[in-house]
Scaffold this motif. Structure first.
Motif, short mmCIF file in Angstrom:
data_model
loop_
_atom_site.label_atom_id
_atom_site.label_comp_id
_atom_site.label_asym_id
_atom_site.label_seq_id
_atom_site.Cartn_x
_atom_site.Cartn_y
_atom_site.Cartn_z
N TRP A 236 0.84 -1.18 0.00
CA TRP A 236 0.00 0.00 0.00
C TRP A 236 0.89 1.24 0.00
CZ3 TRP A 236 0.53 3.18 4.25
CH2 TRP A 236 1.09 2.62 5.38
N PHE A 237 0.33 2.36 -0.47
CA PHE A 237 1.12 3.58 -0.64
C PHE A 237 0.35 4.78 -0.11
CE2 PHE A 237 2.06 0.55 -3.93
CZ PHE A 237 3.42 0.43 -3.81
N GLY A 238 1.03 5.64 0.62
CA GLY A 238 0.44 6.86 1.15
C GLY A 238 -0.66 6.55 2.15
N PHE A 239 -0.94 7.50 3.04
CA PHE A 239 -2.03 7.26 3.97
C PHE A 239 -2.65 8.56 4.44
CE2 PHE A 239 1.73 7.53 6.62
CZ PHE A 239 1.32 8.24 7.74
N LEU A 240 -3.87 8.45 4.90
CA LEU A 240 -4.64 9.55 5.47
C LEU A 240 -4.95 9.20 6.91
CD1 LEU A 240 -7.39 9.82 2.71
CD2 LEU A 240 -5.43 11.32 2.95
#
Length: 68
Positions: A37-41
């Motif tokens: 997975w890539f990037g997160f909020l």
């Protein structure tokens, strides 16, 4: 000395994109988890967050932007 690593794995659900540490998604199970997975909020206030509304997020938590 050989042994299992105690490092925790961060996984994201392919369906809801919520990020979990060493545990499966309680809604979608272990078969939908991915460590790619890539990037997160980080969403704290879903009712007042424009990003949460745009992404369709209805509960607070950490979410991946992209899951493979």
């Amino acid at each position: 000395m050989a042994g299992k690593s105690t490092k925790k794995r961060t996984m994201a659900c392919k369906i809801c994109k919520k990020i979990y540490m060493d545990s499966p998604c309680p809604q979608h199970g272990d078969s939908h988890m991915s460590d790619e997975w890539f990037g997160f909020l980080i969403i704290n206030d879903t009712e007042n967050s424009i990003i949460a509304k745009t992404a369709g997020i209805t509960e607070p938590g950490r979410y991946a932007i992209k899951v493979r």
